[in-house]
Structures are given as structure tokens and as C-alpha cells.
Write a protein that holds these residues in place. Structure first.
Motif, PDB file in Angstrom:
ATOM      1  N   ILE A 195       0.844  -1.153   0.052  1.00 23.65           N
ATOM      2  CA  ILE A 195       0.092   0.073   0.200  1.00 23.65           C
ATOM      3  C   ILE A 195       0.892   1.271  -0.089  1.00 23.65           C
ATOM      4  O   ILE A 195       1.827   1.355   0.891  1.00 23.65           O
ATOM      5  N   ARG A 196       0.916   2.086  -0.930  1.00 25.93           N
ATOM      6  CA  ARG A 196       1.629   3.258  -1.258  1.00 25.93           C
ATOM      7  C   ARG A 196       1.020   4.589  -0.399  1.00 25.93           C
ATOM      8  O   ARG A 196      -0.211   4.347   0.082  1.00 25.93           O
ATOM      9  N   GLU A 197       2.009   5.491  -0.356  1.00 31.49           N
ATOM     10  CA  GLU A 197       1.221   6.746   0.163  1.00 31.49           C
ATOM     11  C   GLU A 197       0.435   7.173  -0.873  1.00 31.49           C
ATOM     12  O   GLU A 197       0.584   7.144  -2.001  1.00 31.49           O
ATOM     13  N   ARG A 198      -0.612   7.874  -0.352  1.00 28.92           N
ATOM     14  CA  ARG A 198      -1.593   8.726  -1.099  1.00 28.92           C
ATOM     15  C   ARG A 198      -2.145   8.011  -2.157  1.00 28.92           C
ATOM     16  O   ARG A 198      -2.230   8.344  -3.147  1.00 28.92           O
ATOM     17  N   GLU A 199      -2.925   6.790  -1.883  1.00 28.84           N
ATOM     18  CA  GLU A 199      -3.495   5.992  -2.798  1.00 28.84           C
ATOM     19  C   GLU A 199      -4.777   5.378  -2.455  1.00 28.84           C
ATOM     20  O   GLU A 199      -4.890   5.031  -1.175  1.00 28.84           O
ATOM     21  N   VAL A 200      -5.754   5.170  -3.272  1.00 29.38           N
ATOM     22  CA  VAL A 200      -6.937   4.366  -3.030  1.00 29.38           C
ATOM     23  C   VAL A 200      -6.575   3.022  -3.571  1.00 29.38           C
ATOM     24  O   VAL A 200      -6.596   2.863  -4.759  1.00 29.38           O
ATOM     25  N   LEU A 201      -6.541   2.033  -2.822  1.00 24.78           N
ATOM     26  CA  LEU A 201      -6.052   0.638  -3.432  1.00 24.78           C
ATOM     27  C   LEU A 201      -7.306  -0.262  -3.287  1.00 24.78           C
ATOM     28  O   LEU A 201      -7.870  -0.647  -2.087  1.00 24.78           O
ATOM     29  N   GLY A 202      -7.838  -0.707  -4.259  1.00 24.50           N
ATOM     30  CA  GLY A 202      -9.118  -1.626  -4.135  1.00 24.50           C
ATOM     31  C   GLY A 202      -8.352  -3.089  -3.967  1.00 24.50           C
ATOM     32  O   GLY A 202      -7.462  -3.657  -4.483  1.00 24.50           O
ATOM     33  N   LEU A 203      -9.229  -3.964  -2.852  1.00 24.96           N
ATOM     34  CA  LEU A 203      -8.855  -5.466  -2.978  1.00 24.96           C
ATOM     35  C   LEU A 203      -9.890  -5.912  -3.268  1.00 24.96           C
ATOM     36  O   LEU A 203     -11.159  -6.148  -2.512  1.00 24.96           O
ATOM     37  N   ILE A 204     -10.130  -6.591  -4.621  1.00 19.20           N
ATOM     38  CA  ILE A 204     -11.362  -7.386  -5.003  1.00 19.20           C
ATOM     39  C   ILE A 204     -11.008  -9.051  -5.415  1.00 19.20           C
ATOM     40  O   ILE A 204     -10.058  -9.338  -5.193  1.00 19.20           O
ATOM     41  N   GLY A 205     -11.971  -9.417  -5.367  1.00 18.51           N
ATOM     42  CA  GLY A 205     -12.065 -10.937  -6.031  1.00 18.51           C
ATOM     43  C   GLY A 205     -13.455 -11.461  -5.747  1.00 18.51           C
ATOM     44  O   GLY A 205     -14.245 -11.012  -5.075  1.00 18.51           O
ATOM     45  N   PRO A 206     -13.743 -12.733  -6.348  1.00 18.45           N
ATOM     46  CA  PRO A 206     -15.232 -13.400  -6.369  1.00 18.45           C
ATOM     47  C   PRO A 206     -15.242 -13.764  -4.884  1.00 18.45           C
ATOM     48  O   PRO A 206     -14.156 -13.823  -4.143  1.00 18.45           O
ATOM     49  N   ASN A 207     -16.363 -14.373  -4.271  1.00 17.08           N
ATOM     50  CA  ASN A 207     -16.678 -14.726  -3.058  1.00 17.08           C
ATOM     51  C   ASN A 207     -15.724 -15.704  -2.814  1.00 17.08           C
ATOM     52  O   ASN A 207     -15.430 -16.730  -3.542  1.00 17.08           O
ATOM     53  N   GLY A 208     -15.244 -15.814  -1.463  1.00 21.15           N
ATOM     54  CA  GLY A 208     -14.449 -16.820  -1.047  1.00 21.15           C
ATOM     55  C   GLY A 208     -12.754 -16.824  -1.418  1.00 21.15           C
ATOM     56  O   GLY A 208     -12.019 -17.578  -1.249  1.00 21.15           O
TER      57      GLY A 208
END
Ligand SMILES: Nc1ncnc2c1ncn2[C@@H]1O[C@H](COP(=O)(O)OP(=O)(O)OP(=O)(O)O)[C@@H](O)[C@H]1O
Ligand SMILES: [Mg+2]
Length: 244
Positions: free
Chosen positions: A30-43
Motif C-alpha cells: 500500500i503506497r502513500e496517498r492512494e486508494v487501493l482496491g482489494l477485490i475478487g470473487p466470493n471466498g
């Protein structure tokens, strides 16, 4: 070129539950000043990853670093004192208390007493809650309650704000307003946001980068445009009979 030490780094982390490998061989930063998305299918392992980085689970292997310093095995409290603060999927507000007192809770331990009232006001303003400070949190509409739980978490001004599905149950107007707050958290406060979220449209709109998990491993990482076009990502979502 020498790259800056990331705010947060997971190196080859894994977590198993009995015989099940919920997360494995996972590395990301996770870098400074960013919006990081963590996505993926169920499970896919999103919540497990979220619990690992916030100290609620200990990795069965691999290491975590905050500002380059080893944070593996630290308690959630220590991790939050180091500037990584999380919310809970089903909210973390005190229903019988006022909005102001809820936000105040988020400042305890982070600020001297004399500075807390001003911080509560500033935080309420950021979240559009300035007119609601005296209202009882538990009887606010659902969308506003979700904003209050994020406001509590941001009241200590963490450098990384980790949010577990913050947009669930919000209408379009509320989603837009919340995404706006994420951008202000990044642009005006210089903090980073880790967003675990199923609302793909919102993720694509607000994230600077995205990490895609599948079967506990990293399937892809990149900008929203790169992720949107990645055949492996499309395949994983279609193949998973994704229900959201
Ligand atoms: N505490 C636990 N004990 C046993 N198995 C678990 C535990 N937590 C997660 N798992 C398993 O690990 C895998 C990953 O689960 P996880 O909750 O991290 O996925 P997720 O990506 O958050 O899914 P969802 O989108 O449904 O929230 C699943 O197979 C799940 O059943
Ligand atoms: Mg989950």
C-alpha cells in the motif's frame, strides 16, 4: 531509480485454516496517498487478507512491514497506533450514543483532550455530518450510520484507512458522496485507503490501483483500466458465478 519504502508491505503471506489455504503466496504494497482496491470473487480471501494486515489474524507464513519495519504478529492495537486503522463489515458504532460521542471515541488515545472537540468537528464536516452531531447514531438512516463508522476510524487520522465493504446498502447518492470522501482523505489529508468492496463500478471509479485475489492468490494487479481488460480477471469473475 530507487523507489520509496511503501507505507505497508505484505511479503509472501499465507494463512491456513485447518487444511484450507485461505491466502497463499500473496505479496502487495500500500503506497502513500492512494486508494487501493482489494477485490475478487466470493471466498477469494479478501476478508482473510484484511484480517491479516490489521493484525486480527497472524500469518502462517510470510511477513508484514509498516514503513519498512517488521510488523508481523503485532496486535491490532499496536498496528492501529502505527497508523493502520480498520472498520468492521457490520459497522462499529455505539448505537445509543450521539454522532459526536461516536467520533470522539475515535480520537481517544490519538489526541490530547484539548484538541478532541475540534477534531470531532473537522471530521464531521469531512463526512457531511456537521448537522447531525447531536443525533443518536443508532436511529440515523443506514447510509449515515455507515459514514459515522468510517468517521470514527478516520478521527485518529490514520495513514492507512482499511474499509471492509463500506458501500454495502448505500444508494447511488450515498455511494457518490462516500467516494468523494475517499478522494478527499487521499488528496487533502494525504492518507491511503484500502478498499475491500464488491461494488465494481465504484471500485473502478475511485481506485488508483487494484489487487485481484482468486483462490487466495494474487490473480492480477494494476490500474482500473488494466484490471478491467485483463482476461484472467474477466474469466475469474464469470467462472465464479459471482453473486453481487
Ligand atoms: N475463520 C475461518 N475458519 C475457517 N475457514 C475460513 C475462515 N475464514 C475464512 N475461511 C475460508 O477461507 C476462504 C477465504 O475466505 P474469505 O472470507 O477471506 O473470502 P472473501 O474473499 O472475503 O469472500 P466474500 O466475498 O464472500 O466475503 C473461504 O474458503 C472461507 O471459507
Ligand atoms: Mg469477505
Amino acid at each position: 531509480m530507487q523507489t520509496a519504502t511503501p507505507l505497508f508491505e505484505a511479503k509472501d503471506i499465507a494463512r491456513s485454516f485447518g487444511g484450507l489455504l485461505a491466502v497463499s503466496e500473496l505479496s502487495f504494497e500500500i503506497r502513500e496517498r492512494e486508494v487501493l482496491g482489494l477485490i475478487g470473487p466470493n471466498g477469494a480471501g479478501k476478508s482473510t487478507t484484511f484480517n491479516l494486515i490489521s493484525g486480527f489474524y497472524t500469518p502462517t507464513r510470510g511477513r508484514l512491514f509498516i514503513d519498512g519495519a517488521d510488523a508481523t504478529g503485532m496486535s491490532p492495537e499496536r498496528i492501529s497506533r502505527k497508523g493502520l486503522v480498520r472498520t468492521f463489515q457490520h459497522g462499529s458504532l455505539m448505537r445509543s450514543m450521539s454522532v459526536a460521542d461516536n467520533i470522539l471515541i475515535g480520537t481517544l488515545g490519538a489526541l490530547p483532550r484539548a484538541e478532541r472537540a475540534e477534531r470531532v468537528r473537522e471530521t464531521a464536516g469531512l463526512f457531511g455530518l456537521q448537522g447531525r452531531l447531536d443525533e443518536i447514531a443508532g436511529i440515523l438512516p443506514h447510509g449515515l450510520q455507515r459514514l459515522v463508522s468510517i468517521a470514527i476510524a478516520f478521527a485518529s487520522r490514520p495513514r492507512i484507512l482499511c474499509l471492509d465493504e463500506p458501500l454495502t446498502g448505500l444508494n447511488q447518492t450515498e455511494v457518490a458522496a462516500t467516494l468523494d470522501v475517499f478522494e478527499r482523505i487521499r488528496d487533502e489529508f494525504g492518507s491511503s485507503v484500502l478498499l475491500v468492496e464488491h461494488n465494481m463500478k465504484a471500485v473502478m471509479q475511485v481506485c488508483d490501483r487494484i489487487v485481484v485475489l482468486h483462490h487466495g492468490r494474487m490473480l492480477a494487479t494494476g490500474t482500473p483500466d488494466e484490471i478491467r481488460r485483463d482476461p484472467r480477471v474477466i474469466e475469474a469473475y464469470l467462472g465464479a458465478n459471482h453473486g453481487h
